[in-house]
Design a protein around this motif. Structure first.
Motif, PDB file in Angstrom:
ATOM      1  N   ARG A   1      28.768  28.225  17.713  1.00 55.93           N
ATOM      2  CA  ARG A   1      27.605  27.628  17.066  1.00 55.93           C
ATOM      3  C   ARG A   1      27.604  26.111  17.204  1.00 55.93           C
ATOM      4  O   ARG A   1      26.584  25.512  17.545  1.00 55.93           O
ATOM      5  N   ARG A   2      28.750  25.495  16.966  1.00 59.28           N
ATOM      6  CA  ARG A   2      28.777  24.043  16.825  1.00 59.28           C
ATOM      7  C   ARG A   2      28.532  23.303  18.138  1.00 59.28           C
ATOM      8  O   ARG A   2      27.813  22.298  18.161  1.00 59.28           O
TER       9      ARG A   2
ATOM     10  N   GLN B   1      24.867  23.552  19.125  1.00 58.97           N
ATOM     11  CA  GLN B   1      24.083  22.750  18.182  1.00 58.97           C
ATOM     12  C   GLN B   1      24.218  21.270  18.494  1.00 58.97           C
ATOM     13  O   GLN B   1      23.245  20.516  18.436  1.00 58.97           O
TER      14      GLN B   1
ATOM     15  N   GLY C   1      21.072  19.160  19.727  1.00 58.28           N
ATOM     16  CA  GLY C   1      20.714  18.021  18.889  1.00 58.28           C
ATOM     17  C   GLY C   1      20.643  16.731  19.679  1.00 58.28           C
ATOM     18  O   GLY C   1      19.714  15.941  19.534  1.00 58.28           O
TER      19      GLY C   1
ATOM     20  N   VAL D   1      15.345  15.523  12.813  1.00 55.46           N
ATOM     21  CA  VAL D   1      15.899  16.859  13.047  1.00 55.46           C
ATOM     22  C   VAL D   1      17.115  16.764  13.960  1.00 55.46           C
ATOM     23  O   VAL D   1      18.159  17.375  13.705  1.00 55.46           O
ATOM     24  N   ALA D   2      16.978  15.994  15.042  1.00 51.33           N
ATOM     25  CA  ALA D   2      18.057  15.870  16.023  1.00 51.33           C
ATOM     26  C   ALA D   2      19.296  15.235  15.419  1.00 51.33           C
ATOM     27  O   ALA D   2      20.425  15.670  15.677  1.00 51.33           O
TER      28      ALA D   2
ATOM     29  N   ALA E   1      21.055  17.705  13.338  1.00 50.94           N
ATOM     30  CA  ALA E   1      21.680  18.750  14.147  1.00 50.94           C
ATOM     31  C   ALA E   1      22.994  18.277  14.744  1.00 50.94           C
ATOM     32  O   ALA E   1      24.022  18.952  14.630  1.00 50.94           O
ATOM     33  N   TYR E   2      22.987  17.095  15.385  1.00 52.31           N
ATOM     34  CA  TYR E   2      24.233  16.693  16.056  1.00 52.31           C
ATOM     35  C   TYR E   2      25.271  16.187  15.060  1.00 52.31           C
ATOM     36  O   TYR E   2      26.473  16.424  15.229  1.00 52.31           O
TER      37      TYR E   2
ATOM     38  N   ALA F   1      26.861  19.176  13.271  1.00 54.55           N
ATOM     39  CA  ALA F   1      27.823  19.975  14.042  1.00 54.55           C
ATOM     40  C   ALA F   1      29.267  19.580  13.738  1.00 54.55           C
ATOM     41  O   ALA F   1      30.200  20.328  14.040  1.00 54.55           O
TER      42      ALA F   1
ATOM     43  N   THR G   1      16.452  12.776   7.672  1.00 51.19           N
ATOM     44  CA  THR G   1      17.789  13.305   7.942  1.00 51.19           C
ATOM     45  C   THR G   1      18.347  14.004   6.714  1.00 51.19           C
ATOM     46  O   THR G   1      18.977  15.068   6.811  1.00 51.19           O
TER      47      THR G   1
ATOM     48  N   LEU H   1      21.178  22.266   8.477  1.00 49.95           N
ATOM     49  CA  LEU H   1      21.838  22.301   9.774  1.00 49.95           C
ATOM     50  C   LEU H   1      23.325  21.998   9.736  1.00 49.95           C
ATOM     51  O   LEU H   1      24.031  22.262  10.716  1.00 49.95           O
TER      52      LEU H   1
END
Length: 213
Positions: free
Chosen positions: A17-18, A21, A25, A127-128, A131-132, A135, A194, A201
């Motif tokens: 997953r990580r 992601q 991201g 969003v990005a 996401a990153y 992770a 964020t 996320l």
């Protein structure tokens, strides 16, 4: 509201997953940067610097983000910061994707389209980022500089970040980078955006312990 735990986790925890992601991201982050550039209504402080430096050198935008990322990483050495997989991926993936996105996304002349690219880019950036960062595979070069300076000086992260971004923004503007309403919108919106997306996320501890503390 509970605080989301963003401390780095070992790579072997939930890699299926990580790692995707993280990469998705970062790809979305690079795309969001290109959207804001094409909107031509103002960029975030670091991208003002990147754009300004591309005006003064023969280096392209994506390559410039990588160059500054590496230079910032060198500043980690006296701060005793340790890069992770996410740190290296941040430099490489964003540099490649932003150039690809700039080649694909046209530069509109109509103001409504430019506003749409700006707003969409800022939201996608939120969003990005969630996401990153969520992770939990290591901070980006600029994030690590901020936290490292805060730890070494004893100053708050907010103060250190503000000081860095003011200096970066000023240098970028002096070099010819685009400062405008988008710069202000980004500064006001990226934190709340964020914060909204991070709880959705952020990866939880692989042992079943919630990522919130």
């Amino acid at each position: 509201m509970a605080v989301v735990d963003l401390r780095p986790l070992p790579v072997h925890r939930q890699p299926a997953r990580r790692i995707p992601q993280l990469l998705i991201g970062l790809a979305l982050y690079g795309t969001s940067m290109a959207m804001q550039i094409r909107g031509a209504l103002g960029l975030n402080p670091w991208d003002v610097l990147h754009e300004g430096l591309t005006e003064q050198t023969p280096i392209g935008f994506g390559a410039m983000t990588a160059v500054t990322g590496v230079l910032v990483l060198l500043l980690w050495i006296p701060l005793r910061q340790r890069p992770g997989l996410g740190t290296v991926a941040n430099v490489v993936v964003i540099a490649v994707v932003v150039d690809v996105a700039l080649a694909v996304i046209p530069a509109p002349s109509a103001l409504p389209a430019r506003i749409g690219l700006l707003v969409g880019g800022v939201v996608l950036n939120g969003v990005a980022t969630a996401a990153y960062v969520g992770a939990r595979l290591g901070p980006g070069p600029r994030d690590g500089l901020m936290t490292g300076l805060a730890a070494r000086t004893g100053r708050s992260v907010r103060l250190v970040r503000s000081a860095i971004e003011v200096m970066v923004l000023t240098a970028g503007w002096l070099c010819g980078g685009t400062v405008g309403v988008g710069t202000v919108l980004y500064a006001l919106a990226i934190g709340p955006l964020t914060q909204v997306f991070l709880p959705l996320l952020a990866v939880r501890d692989g042992r079943g312990v919630p990522g919130d503390s």
